[in-house]
Scaffold this active site. Structure first.
Site, PDB file in Angstrom:
ATOM      1  N   CYS A 152      15.641  -1.720  -4.527  1.00 14.81           N
ATOM      2  CA  CYS A 152      15.393  -2.275  -5.868  1.00 14.81           C
ATOM      3  C   CYS A 152      15.121  -1.224  -6.956  1.00 14.81           C
ATOM      4  CB  CYS A 152      14.292  -3.316  -5.806  1.00 14.81           C
ATOM      5  SG  CYS A 152      14.389  -4.476  -7.208  1.00 14.81           S
ATOM      6  N   GLU A 182      15.902  -8.028  -0.836  1.00 15.00           N
ATOM      7  CA  GLU A 182      14.554  -7.450  -0.753  1.00 15.00           C
ATOM      8  C   GLU A 182      13.519  -8.530  -0.406  1.00 15.00           C
ATOM      9  OE1 GLU A 182      13.131  -5.840  -4.454  1.00 15.00           O
ATOM     10  OE2 GLU A 182      11.646  -4.551  -3.488  1.00 15.00           O
ATOM     11  N   LYS A 193      10.366   2.300   0.259  1.00 15.59           N
ATOM     12  CA  LYS A 193      10.682   2.327  -1.182  1.00 15.59           C
ATOM     13  C   LYS A 193       9.895   3.425  -1.883  1.00 15.59           C
ATOM     14  CE  LYS A 193      10.906  -1.061  -5.012  1.00 15.59           C
ATOM     15  NZ  LYS A 193      10.814  -2.531  -5.299  1.00 15.59           N
TER      16      LYS A 193
END
Lengths: 297, 297
Positions: free
Chosen positions: B156, B46, B119
């Site tokens: 994540c 990331e 995300k």
């Protein structure tokens, strides 16, 4: 800050017999031992009053089913009252002629039935012909309120479904509990066996983590030959365990031995864990709608 | 039966520097090494072009953001084309003035952008002030179609949400991929550190199991001091890993060392696993509706 708040729990892992009375006696012996060790909540294994009869499809096995309330709930309710414990059992429920469920029953410390849960996800695989026996549950995913907390009781195959654990959590469960009957095909090799058992523990620990809740899973032990085909059967892998809200293993039973597994759970820890890992805060509920589709095609 | 079908994948785990050019050079070196070892799919960590700037809230850090397409996608697209690989990167996207995302970009073997994922779940914890920087994604949970399969790319914090993995699966993902930046507070003791890292692996392995899919997670390593408070910071725990569809670990990098982790995945295995563990068959979609509620109270 949340006040310390511990709960001693006990899981009764044993082998089963064709004789219901033998099974009930074994279970009762385990419950008394857990209570002696201070357990206030006791979880039994799936269908603890009988052999795992779903290895074959045989209409005579419906004779094993009983009503709720019925003789076993009377027996267990009395025991819960005598010992002053909350008790989670798992029974083959006869609801009506031709309508049977795989049902968990929760007893309050006064012996009354606090609530029941009918297994929602029903498997059907070689040796696990449950769709023949059990009508899928119609009570939804609702925790059962007791004097020691709200119990998110689910049963066996449910343990592979994150949706079930999540819905119990969203409805305020304090604990997730899984009575289970899962085993190996003895013909599988050791690496395959390890991998299956490891996956079973991992996904349930994952539910603990995703939801910040303790998880209790109680499984039977012993080899049960498949009727009429003695060389085949299921070797139930025990390994009952209790995990904390970060998925950490607090206690674990062996895979091949009857065990009364007792440990203490810090019930204040869930809130602490959820403050540092606040997953419930950030769920994208605006985008989860298609979870209710069979497939997004 | 499904035909054998293997895919060699590579994960590039490294420490990051304040200098974007240094990071890109390290990343490129790792990609070339993975390609040399035969990887056809490479996953980066990331925000691999910068330090993990979310340790503080500082408006100057928005200068790190770039457009997509932009200079980094041009660089990486060229590299993907040269090596003939599918490449999954993770960038700080500047979409408009005051509108930024944490965005994964997938490059096709011809260097083109196959798709992107913004995300969806954004954390905000001490040292991880992402809500300040990243607008929650608005592209939903949709796999990106490439020449080597449909990639369920998540980022994540998404890894803690079973809903995200499930929605990617239902939309036909062949793999789940997580670029990540997760680390310890160095002041935590060793048992706490182990438990956090273990939870992080366990829940992602749980997604593999629940969905019968391989999971790839790529995390950075190294200590990054928090600007202006040198004694604090994040010690990123590496431990990038590749798991198979029963959650079995196929390959794992160390927690403290830059690593090019290459392994082969049997892409036919998902279908075999799903035949013996057919969870998708038995989902109770008639009863999952309240997953879209914040809480069932």
């Amino acid at each position: 800050m949340t006040k310390p708040n511990t709960l001693k729990v006990g899981l009764i892992q044993h082998a089963c017999d064709a004789d219901r009375a033998v099974n009930l006696a074994l279970t009762e012996q385990g419950i008394r031992e857990a209570s002696r060790q201070g357990a206030k909540l006791v979880l039994l294994q799936e269908l603890h009053t009988s052999l795992y009869f779903c290895q074959v499809e045989d209409t005579r096995n419906f004779d094993l089913a009983e009503t709720i309330p019925g003789p076993t709930t009377a027996h267990l309710g009395k025991l819960a009252k005598e010992l002053g414990i909350v008790l989670v059992s798992s029974l083959f429920e006869r609801r009506a002629a031709g309508l049977y469920h795989n049902t968990a029953v929760v007893f309050e410390t006064d012996g009354s039935i606090a609530g029941k849960y009918r297994k929602m996800h029903i498997p059907d695989d070689p040796g696990y012909y449950e769709k023949f026996y059990f009508t899928p549950g119609d009570l939804g995913f609702n925790p059962i309120t007791t004097s020691i907390g709200r119990l998110g009781v689910l049963v066996c195959w449910d343990q592979w479904y994150p949706e079930a654990a999540r819905l119990m959590t969203l409805a305020g469960a304090d604990l997730l509990l899984y009575p289970t009957a899962i085993g190996w095909d003895p013909r599988d090799n050791e690496p395959e066996k390890r991998q299956q058992r490891d996956a079973w523990m991992t996904i349930q620990r994952g539910h603990a983590i995703a939801n910040g809740l303790p998880v209790l899973a109680c499984n039977r032990v012993g080899f049960e030959p498949a009727p009429g085909q003695a060389e085949h059967g299921s070797l139930f892998w025990g390994s009952s365990f209790i995990a904390g809200p970060q998925g950490e293993i607090l206690a674990e039973a062996p895979s091949g031995k009857p065990t009364v597994l007792v440990t203490e759970i810090d019930m204040a820890r869930s809130e602490q864990v959820r403050r540092i890992w606040p997953y419930l805060r950030d769920r994208r509920i605006d985008t989860y709608g298609e979870i209710t589709k069979r497939y997004r095609d």
